[in-house]
Design a protein around this motif. Structure first.
Motif, PDB file in Angstrom:
ATOM      1  N   GLY A  60       0.819  -1.218   0.000  1.00 32.14           N
ATOM      2  CA  GLY A  60       0.000   0.000   0.000  1.00 32.14           C
ATOM      3  C   GLY A  60       0.843   1.253   0.000  1.00 32.14           C
ATOM      4  O   GLY A  60       0.412   2.307  -0.469  1.00 32.14           O
ATOM      5  N   SER A  61       2.099   1.156   0.491  1.00 30.13           N
ATOM      6  CA  SER A  61       2.886   2.391   0.610  1.00 30.13           C
ATOM      7  C   SER A  61       3.273   2.964  -0.756  1.00 30.13           C
ATOM      8  O   SER A  61       3.325   4.179  -0.932  1.00 30.13           O
ATOM      9  CB  SER A  61       4.116   2.150   1.471  1.00 30.13           C
ATOM     10  OG  SER A  61       4.678   0.901   1.204  1.00 30.13           O
ATOM     11  N   LEU A  62       3.519   2.086  -1.735  1.00 23.26           N
ATOM     12  CA  LEU A  62       3.956   2.574  -3.045  1.00 23.26           C
ATOM     13  C   LEU A  62       2.805   3.238  -3.802  1.00 23.26           C
ATOM     14  O   LEU A  62       2.970   4.326  -4.382  1.00 23.26           O
ATOM     15  CB  LEU A  62       4.543   1.401  -3.851  1.00 23.26           C
ATOM     16  CG  LEU A  62       5.019   1.704  -5.242  1.00 23.26           C
ATOM     17  CD1 LEU A  62       6.055   2.822  -5.255  1.00 23.26           C
ATOM     18  CD2 LEU A  62       5.626   0.444  -5.876  1.00 23.26           C
TER      19      LEU A  62
ATOM     20  N   ALA B 274      14.686   4.126  -2.218  1.00 21.53           N
ATOM     21  CA  ALA B 274      15.888   4.361  -1.398  1.00 21.53           C
ATOM     22  C   ALA B 274      15.566   5.209  -0.160  1.00 21.53           C
ATOM     23  O   ALA B 274      16.390   5.337   0.725  1.00 21.53           O
ATOM     24  CB  ALA B 274      16.972   5.014  -2.239  1.00 21.53           C
ATOM     25  N   ARG B 275      14.365   5.794  -0.123  1.00 25.93           N
ATOM     26  CA  ARG B 275      13.953   6.504   1.102  1.00 25.93           C
ATOM     27  C   ARG B 275      13.616   5.506   2.213  1.00 25.93           C
ATOM     28  O   ARG B 275      13.639   5.825   3.378  1.00 25.93           O
ATOM     29  CB  ARG B 275      12.715   7.372   0.816  1.00 25.93           C
ATOM     30  CG  ARG B 275      13.089   8.653   0.083  1.00 25.93           C
ATOM     31  CD  ARG B 275      11.949   9.284  -0.650  1.00 25.93           C
ATOM     32  NE  ARG B 275      10.767   9.578   0.147  1.00 25.93           N
ATOM     33  CZ  ARG B 275       9.665  10.122  -0.330  1.00 25.93           C
ATOM     34  NH1 ARG B 275       9.610  10.457  -1.620  1.00 25.93           N
ATOM     35  NH2 ARG B 275       8.627  10.359   0.420  1.00 25.93           N
ATOM     36  N   TYR B 276      13.250   4.299   1.824  1.00 32.71           N
ATOM     37  CA  TYR B 276      12.783   3.303   2.807  1.00 32.71           C
ATOM     38  C   TYR B 276      13.702   2.101   2.945  1.00 32.71           C
ATOM     39  O   TYR B 276      13.684   1.419   3.963  1.00 32.71           O
ATOM     40  CB  TYR B 276      11.381   2.816   2.416  1.00 32.71           C
ATOM     41  CG  TYR B 276      10.407   3.957   2.319  1.00 32.71           C
ATOM     42  CD1 TYR B 276       9.813   4.479   3.468  1.00 32.71           C
ATOM     43  CD2 TYR B 276      10.124   4.544   1.098  1.00 32.71           C
ATOM     44  CE1 TYR B 276       8.954   5.552   3.394  1.00 32.71           C
ATOM     45  CE2 TYR B 276       9.259   5.619   1.012  1.00 32.71           C
ATOM     46  CZ  TYR B 276       8.672   6.117   2.164  1.00 32.71           C
ATOM     47  OH  TYR B 276       7.827   7.190   2.096  1.00 32.71           O
ATOM     48  N   LEU B 277      14.455   1.814   1.887  1.00 33.42           N
ATOM     49  CA  LEU B 277      15.323   0.621   1.908  1.00 33.42           C
ATOM     50  C   LEU B 277      16.765   1.062   1.679  1.00 33.42           C
ATOM     51  O   LEU B 277      17.002   2.093   1.035  1.00 33.42           O
ATOM     52  CB  LEU B 277      14.924  -0.341   0.774  1.00 33.42           C
ATOM     53  CG  LEU B 277      13.505  -0.903   0.789  1.00 33.42           C
ATOM     54  CD1 LEU B 277      13.275  -1.769  -0.458  1.00 33.42           C
ATOM     55  CD2 LEU B 277      13.275  -1.721   2.050  1.00 33.42           C
ATOM     56  N   PRO B 278      17.747   0.281   2.182  1.00 30.74           N
ATOM     57  CA  PRO B 278      19.147   0.627   1.909  1.00 30.74           C
ATOM     58  C   PRO B 278      19.394   0.683   0.399  1.00 30.74           C
ATOM     59  O   PRO B 278      18.926  -0.189  -0.346  1.00 30.74           O
ATOM     60  CB  PRO B 278      19.924  -0.526   2.547  1.00 30.74           C
ATOM     61  CG  PRO B 278      18.992  -1.112   3.557  1.00 30.74           C
ATOM     62  CD  PRO B 278      17.611  -0.929   3.008  1.00 30.74           C
ATOM     63  N   LYS B 279      20.130   1.718  -0.028  1.00 29.54           N
ATOM     64  CA  LYS B 279      20.325   1.927  -1.471  1.00 29.54           C
ATOM     65  C   LYS B 279      20.999   0.709  -2.120  1.00 29.54           C
ATOM     66  O   LYS B 279      20.658   0.324  -3.244  1.00 29.54           O
ATOM     67  CB  LYS B 279      21.172   3.190  -1.686  1.00 29.54           C
ATOM     68  CG  LYS B 279      21.327   3.549  -3.149  1.00 29.54           C
ATOM     69  CD  LYS B 279      22.001   4.873  -3.355  1.00 29.54           C
ATOM     70  CE  LYS B 279      22.233   5.125  -4.844  1.00 29.54           C
ATOM     71  NZ  LYS B 279      22.980   4.072  -5.536  1.00 29.54           N
ATOM     72  N   ARG B 280      21.948   0.100  -1.376  1.00 30.12           N
ATOM     73  CA  ARG B 280      22.649  -1.067  -1.952  1.00 30.12           C
ATOM     74  C   ARG B 280      21.678  -2.211  -2.218  1.00 30.12           C
ATOM     75  O   ARG B 280      21.825  -2.970  -3.179  1.00 30.12           O
ATOM     76  CB  ARG B 280      23.760  -1.541  -1.008  1.00 30.12           C
ATOM     77  CG  ARG B 280      25.043  -0.747  -1.193  1.00 30.12           C
ATOM     78  CD  ARG B 280      25.937  -0.904   0.027  1.00 30.12           C
ATOM     79  NE  ARG B 280      26.508  -2.231   0.130  1.00 30.12           N
ATOM     80  CZ  ARG B 280      27.075  -2.707   1.250  1.00 30.12           C
ATOM     81  NH1 ARG B 280      27.100  -1.962   2.351  1.00 30.12           N
ATOM     82  NH2 ARG B 280      27.589  -3.914   1.271  1.00 30.12           N
ATOM     83  N   LEU B 281      20.657  -2.324  -1.389  1.00 33.50           N
ATOM     84  CA  LEU B 281      19.664  -3.382  -1.617  1.00 33.50           C
ATOM     85  C   LEU B 281      18.817  -3.050  -2.841  1.00 33.50           C
ATOM     86  O   LEU B 281      18.541  -3.923  -3.688  1.00 33.50           O
ATOM     87  CB  LEU B 281      18.779  -3.549  -0.370  1.00 33.50           C
ATOM     88  CG  LEU B 281      17.615  -4.524  -0.504  1.00 33.50           C
ATOM     89  CD1 LEU B 281      18.100  -5.938  -0.869  1.00 33.50           C
ATOM     90  CD2 LEU B 281      16.805  -4.591   0.804  1.00 33.50           C
ATOM     91  N   VAL B 282      18.412  -1.788  -2.957  1.00 32.98           N
ATOM     92  CA  VAL B 282      17.612  -1.383  -4.130  1.00 32.98           C
ATOM     93  C   VAL B 282      18.418  -1.656  -5.401  1.00 32.98           C
ATOM     94  O   VAL B 282      17.894  -2.234  -6.376  1.00 32.98           O
ATOM     95  CB  VAL B 282      17.232   0.120  -4.034  1.00 32.98           C
ATOM     96  CG1 VAL B 282      16.488   0.566  -5.291  1.00 32.98           C
ATOM     97  CG2 VAL B 282      16.411   0.388  -2.771  1.00 32.98           C
TER      98      VAL B 282
END
Ligand code: FAD
Length: 390
Positions: A261-263, A280-288
């Motif tokens: 729902g957040s997206l 990248a606001r919610y997840l680590p950038k390296r993971l994205v």
């Protein structure tokens, strides 16, 4: 041959608790351990500070073939009883998170406390005393060690599980149970990091050190809201350790990286933002970046996605699937799942139903707690109830 009322095999958490309680009742108690030090697992637990119990201890926090088995012992010797003992010995402690209680100073405090309780109760502890064999003798048992032979009326097996073979873990308790005709359920490593399949290893290895809050979910419906940690060997962190106890080879686990729902809500607010920038606001950038490189996501401005595409991305991130290659095994596992079948034991005393005067306590039996002090609480509770009757 020296005669004792009670012999306890294993000077670990459960064995020491049981020995002290039996000694307080005037029983002549001998504890035998093949190690050089008392309570070695206690000393290395909780990063050296011993997560000795949990405020929220309850039967639901335990995996056991018979889920009712743990209720009686946990109700008769509770986390509050153990906390009272810790306070009686003036040990400073704190709650770290989720009800987990740790010593402020060192796990040595807990070992010293148990040794003091044993000393006060007149218990004898012998180290470097490996028990090699046990045979029935009259109404009791003959116990063979590398050194002296002993006999006893009651025998308590507190030999623990198989994790950490380097510090004395042994299958002796399981063998002994089988020797006396008791069923032992298959054992496997629990509270253990996962390794990766070769294809995931290639794409996720670079994430070593990345950590984030997730909800880990098993195929059987267990869920834990804790942190996921990527390592150079695979995945770890409390979320993974917890879910590993519910995982069977070949199964998948899912991680909720983002709530559903957040997206969809973001599209109206930031239609021109690229998906990867928003994520990248919610997840680590390296993971994205890794998810993009793996082809799990394609990044473009949010307004360019159809509703169906957005829903698919949300679903994927709400239940990101991973099929572990395996676990790191007993080398790094905190506990052993399986063990002496609890159907063979009395839940009130831990005595073997078929073999009078033979008792099993602690991790050697098929009772495994969640991460967070639950396994020690089981050692205290099962050891305490047994100590009242041996
Ligand atoms: P153990 O503590 O394993 O004791 C068994 C003893 O039996 C050992 O001393 C061994 O030397 C002895 N023994 C075995 N075979 C023989 C034999 N043939 N002859 C003589 N002696 C023998 N749980 C928590 O609740 N909180 C934590 O913070 C925590 N941290 C942990 C960290 C690590 C790294 C590990 C490995 C485990 C951790 N655990 C924790 C789990 C917890 O340590 C165990 O569940 C608990 O120690 C089990 O107690 P036990 O007395 O049944 O067995």
């Amino acid at each position: 041959m020296q005669a004792w009322d009670v012999i306890v095999i294993g000077a670990g958490a459960a064995g020491l608790m049981c020995a002290a309680e039996a000694g307080k009742r005037g029983r002549r108690v001998l504890v035998l351990d093949h190690g050089k030090r008392i309570g070695r697992k206690i000393l290395m637990s909780g990063g050296g500070r011993c997560n000795f119990t949990n405020y929220y201890t309850e039967p639901a926090a335990y995996l056991c073939g018979n889920p009712h088995f743990v209720k009686s012992a946990l109700a008769r010797y509770t986390q509050w009883d153990f906390i009272a003992l810790v306070e009686k010995h003036g040990i400073a402690y704190h709650e770290k998170t989720l009800g987990q209680l740790f010593c402020d100073d060192s796990a040595q405090n807990i070992v010293d406390m148990l040794v003091a309780e044993c000393d006060a109760a007149g218990v004898t502890i012998r180290l470097r005393a490996e028990v090699l064999n046990v045979e029935p003798m009259g109404e009791g048992f003959a116990v063979t060690t590398a050194g002296e032979p002993y006999r006893c009326q009651s025998l308590v097996v507190a030999t623990g599980g198989l994790s950490m073979p380097k510090i004395g873990a042994s299958p002796f308790g399981y063998r002994l149970a089988e020797q006396f005709g008791l069923k032992v359920l298959p054992t496997r490593a629990g509270l253990v990091p996962f390794t990766l399949q070769p294809e995931d290893k290639q794409t996720l290895e670079g994430l070593s050190g990345v950590s984030l809050p997730v909800v880990a979910k098993s195929e059987c419906g267990a869920r834990f809201a804790e942190n996921l940690l990527f390592t150079h060997r695979g995945v770890s962190g409390p979320a993974v350790l917890q879910i590993s106890s519910y995982w069977q080879p070949g199964q998948r686990v899912c991680f909720e990286l983002l709530t559903e729902g957040s997206l969809s809500g973001a599209v109206a607010d930031s239609p021109n933002q690229e998906l990867k920038t928003w994520l990248a606001r919610y997840l680590p950038k390296r993971l994205v970046d890794a998810l993009l490189a793996r082809g799990e996501l394609v990044s473009k401005p949010l307004k360019q996605y159809t509703h169906k595409e957005l829903a698919a991305i949300e679903q994927r991130l709400a239940a990101w699937p991973l099929q572990p290659g395996g676990t790191e095994g007993y080398r790094t596992a905190e506990v052993t799942l399986g063990g002496v079948d609890t159907n063979e034991l009395s839940s009130k005393t831990m005595e073997a139903k078929k073999v009078p005067n033979l008792y099993f306590i602690g991790e050697v039996m098929d009772v495994t707690g969640w991460l967070g002090g639950y396994n020690f609480q089981w050692a205290w509770s099962s050891g305490w109830v047994c100590g009242q009757v041996v």
